[in-house]
Design a protein around this motif. Structure first.
Motif, PDB file in Angstrom:
ATOM      1  N   PRO A 120       0.834  -1.207   0.000  1.00  0.00           N
ATOM      2  CA  PRO A 120       0.000   0.000   0.000  1.00  0.00           C
ATOM      3  C   PRO A 120       0.867   1.255   0.000  1.00  0.00           C
ATOM      4  O   PRO A 120       2.047   1.203   0.359  1.00  0.00           O
ATOM      5  CB  PRO A 120      -0.793  -0.119   1.310  1.00  0.00           C
ATOM      6  N   GLY A 121       0.272   2.369  -0.403  1.00  0.00           N
ATOM      7  CA  GLY A 121       1.030   3.604  -0.443  1.00  0.00           C
ATOM      8  C   GLY A 121       1.156   4.231   0.928  1.00  0.00           C
ATOM      9  O   GLY A 121       0.158   4.432   1.618  1.00  0.00           O
ATOM     10  N   TYR A 122       2.370   4.524   1.371  1.00  0.00           N
ATOM     11  CA  TYR A 122       2.598   5.162   2.662  1.00  0.00           C
ATOM     12  C   TYR A 122       3.973   5.833   2.617  1.00  0.00           C
ATOM     13  O   TYR A 122       4.806   5.525   1.753  1.00  0.00           O
ATOM     14  CB  TYR A 122       2.527   4.164   3.809  1.00  0.00           C
ATOM     15  N   LEU A 140      -3.709   1.306   8.326  1.00  0.00           N
ATOM     16  CA  LEU A 140      -4.558   0.689   7.303  1.00  0.00           C
ATOM     17  C   LEU A 140      -6.017   0.741   7.741  1.00  0.00           C
ATOM     18  O   LEU A 140      -6.324   0.714   8.932  1.00  0.00           O
ATOM     19  CB  LEU A 140      -4.142  -0.774   7.080  1.00  0.00           C
ATOM     20  N   PRO A 141      -6.943   0.804   6.789  1.00  0.00           N
ATOM     21  CA  PRO A 141      -8.369   0.815   7.141  1.00  0.00           C
ATOM     22  C   PRO A 141      -8.807  -0.521   7.711  1.00  0.00           C
ATOM     23  O   PRO A 141      -8.064  -1.515   7.674  1.00  0.00           O
ATOM     24  CB  PRO A 141      -9.053   1.115   5.799  1.00  0.00           C
ATOM     25  N   VAL A 145      -9.921  -2.447   0.371  1.00  0.00           N
ATOM     26  CA  VAL A 145     -10.554  -1.689  -0.700  1.00  0.00           C
ATOM     27  C   VAL A 145     -11.177  -2.669  -1.699  1.00  0.00           C
ATOM     28  O   VAL A 145     -10.576  -3.681  -2.046  1.00  0.00           O
ATOM     29  CB  VAL A 145      -9.506  -0.801  -1.410  1.00  0.00           C
ATOM     30  N   ARG A 174      -3.951   0.166  -3.909  1.00  0.00           N
ATOM     31  CA  ARG A 174      -4.956   1.236  -3.917  1.00  0.00           C
ATOM     32  C   ARG A 174      -5.454   1.584  -2.519  1.00  0.00           C
ATOM     33  O   ARG A 174      -6.368   2.384  -2.360  1.00  0.00           O
ATOM     34  CB  ARG A 174      -6.150   0.805  -4.777  1.00  0.00           C
ATOM     35  N   THR A 175      -4.843   0.978  -1.508  1.00  0.00           N
ATOM     36  CA  THR A 175      -5.306   1.162  -0.138  1.00  0.00           C
ATOM     37  C   THR A 175      -4.652   2.379   0.504  1.00  0.00           C
ATOM     38  O   THR A 175      -3.424   2.467   0.569  1.00  0.00           O
ATOM     39  CB  THR A 175      -4.983  -0.083   0.708  1.00  0.00           C
ATOM     40  N   PRO A 176      -5.438   3.321   0.990  1.00  0.00           N
ATOM     41  CA  PRO A 176      -4.853   4.498   1.636  1.00  0.00           C
ATOM     42  C   PRO A 176      -4.356   4.181   3.040  1.00  0.00           C
ATOM     43  O   PRO A 176      -4.906   3.328   3.734  1.00  0.00           O
ATOM     44  CB  PRO A 176      -6.032   5.479   1.690  1.00  0.00           C
ATOM     45  N   VAL A 177      -3.317   4.838   3.455  1.00  0.00           N
ATOM     46  CA  VAL A 177      -2.776   4.723   4.804  1.00  0.00           C
ATOM     47  C   VAL A 177      -3.010   6.049   5.516  1.00  0.00           C
ATOM     48  O   VAL A 177      -2.594   7.108   5.037  1.00  0.00           O
ATOM     49  CB  VAL A 177      -1.272   4.382   4.791  1.00  0.00           C
ATOM     50  N   ARG A 178      -3.683   5.997   6.639  1.00  0.00           N
ATOM     51  CA  ARG A 178      -4.021   7.205   7.388  1.00  0.00           C
ATOM     52  C   ARG A 178      -2.932   7.515   8.412  1.00  0.00           C
ATOM     53  O   ARG A 178      -2.685   6.725   9.322  1.00  0.00           O
ATOM     54  CB  ARG A 178      -5.358   7.031   8.095  1.00  0.00           C
TER      55      ARG A 178
END
Length: 449
Positions: A120-122, A140-141, A145, A174-178
């Motif tokens: 994932p992108g981070y 991670l959520p 996704v 495609r998974t966002p990292v918060r």
């Protein structure tokens, strides 16, 4: 079946003693039956359930109701229940076992065990590590996704069965990292499911086979696995039977099924590995190290919440009564750590914003486990010196099952509760189980045992 005896229950729970090889079966007195009645009442009406209690040298299994309402098959100590997010404690133990062997490191970046381009992108200056996944601090959520479009057409049958590892690997880029990894606790089924996949990649085995070889096999958990087995209980939601739970993409998060007999041995191992006969091939020193590592707090929650271990939650327990409050009664809001104020059902909470609410789900009880027995220092009105015991615990919910497992190493107390239904108020059921564990701990400690 580890020498257990079984007693199905009609109205009040009848308690049957379980006799593992290391303990002599003792008939429990009426005070334990009295203590367990509120716990059984907290389950949904008609629920088939099993409770395991360890108090020092005493081992007890209590069974109630039917595992299958259509055939009226009684619940036994070898009836298998879905564990939901309690699976995460097994994955945490697997991580600790492999780390003790030097096969992986807690600070290993996840990229090391993923195919090229699948991460994932981070921010690369602070990579996500295996420890971040195991402590819900990866950013991670909760869910992968693309899960919703895959599960929606099969929502009322077996929605997750077709979402496999290939779908997960395709969704990760495609998974966002918060936020920054390691900076904040955000409960994530995706994170723990990914941890199971990465450990399997590191060992070159499927997660199910690796868990059997490293954890279930050595501990003698003969009926604990991700697939179907003998005497499986049927899951019910709102009185209707639901299909067996399958989540091939994230088995390390919530896919295990187990029995009261196996959970007895699992608890015994966490309390004292010497109480569990190990096969000759098992490396006792590695398992002992791993079992000590999983219950060590790694992350402190803000606002006095539970500390985070490897798959477990950890709380301090005051054994001295507070002013105007019994020692066994939890102070503060029982769900004070749950900022969402939701049901705690991970998938339902994750999908509510997309579907408009109300869909039933699976995948654990992030909110439940986070919020059980909130007892910050402000609520208890004291300092750390007033806390001289601890409880380690986790809860799990699937579409048709609710589970709670917890223990206190100092008091030598353990409790496992498995119900073949989703109670109308699953957090109340989990809270009742947590309260029972605390009562067992405080009563044993107050007796000087």
């Amino acid at each position: 079946m580890n020498g257990s005896t079984y007693a199905p229950v009609a109205a009040d729970p009848v308690v049957a003693a379980a006799a593992p090889a290391t303990a002599t079966a003792t008939e429990p007195g009426p005070e334990l039956g009295r203590l367990l009645r509120p716990l059984f009442r907290a389950a949904a009406p008609g629920s088939g359930s099993a409770v395991v209690v360890i108090r020092g040298d005493e081992r007890t299994v209590a069974c109630r109701g039917h595992s299958d309402r259509s055939s009226e098959r009684p619940v036994r100590a070898d009836t298998r229940f879905a564990l939901g997010s309690v699976t995460k404690t097994f994955t945490g133990l697997l991580l600790a076992e492999m780390a003790a062997r030097g096969e992986v490191g807690y600070d290993d970046p996840i990229d090391r065990y993923l195919p090229a381009g699948a991460a994932p992108g981070y921010p690369r200056e602070r990579p996500i590590t295996l420890l971040h996944l195991a402590t819900h601090t990866s950013g991670l959520p909760r869910l992968p996704v693309g899960l919703l479009p895959a599960v929606a057409p099969r929502w009322f049958t077996s929605p997750y069965a077709t979402f496999g590892p290939a779908h997960l690997l395709g969704a990760l880029p495609r998974t966002p990292v918060r936020g920054t990894p390691g900076a904040q606790v955000r409960y994530s089924n995706l994170g723990f499911g990914l941890l199971g996949l990465l450990l399997a990649n590191a060992a070159g085995q499927r997660y199910e086979d690796l868990l059997e070889a490293r954890v279930c096999g050595p501990l003698g958990l003969v009926d604990t696995s991700c697939g179907p087995g003998r005497e499986d209980a049927a899951g019910y939601r709102r009185g209707r039977r639901v299909p067996s739970f399958r989540l091939p993409a994230l088995p390390g998060a919530s896919a295990l099924r187990s029995t009261a007999d196996d959970m007895l041995r699992y608890l015994q191992a966490h309390l004292a590995l010497d109480a569990v006969p190990l096969p000759a091939r098992a490396d006792a020193s590695v398992l002992r190290t791993a079992l000590g590592e999983v219950r060590r707090p790694r992350v402190d929650r803000r606002r006095g919440g539970a500390r985070i271990c490897l798959g477990w939650n950890h709380r301090s327990v005051p054994t001295a009564p507070e002013a105007g409050r019994p020692a066994a009664e939890p102070a503060g809001s029982p769900l004070g750590d749950d900022p969402r104020g939701g049901s705690g059902d991970d998938l339902r909470d994750g999908l509510r914003g997309v579907t408009g609410g109300g869909v039933g789900g699976v995948g654990g009880v992030g909110g439940v486990a986070d919020g059980i027995g909130a007892m910050g220092a402000a609520a208890s009105g004291g300092t750390d010196r007033e806390f001289d015991d601890e409880v380690v615990y986790h809860a799990g919910v699937t579409r048709g099952f609710t589970t709670f497992v917890g223990f206190s190493p100092r008091a030598q107390v353990g409790l496992a509760v498995m119900a073949g239904t989703l109670p109308l108020r699953s957090r109340s059921f989990a809270q009742s189980a947590y309260d029972t564990l605390r009562t067992l701990v405080t009563e044993r400690r107050s007796q000087g045992e």
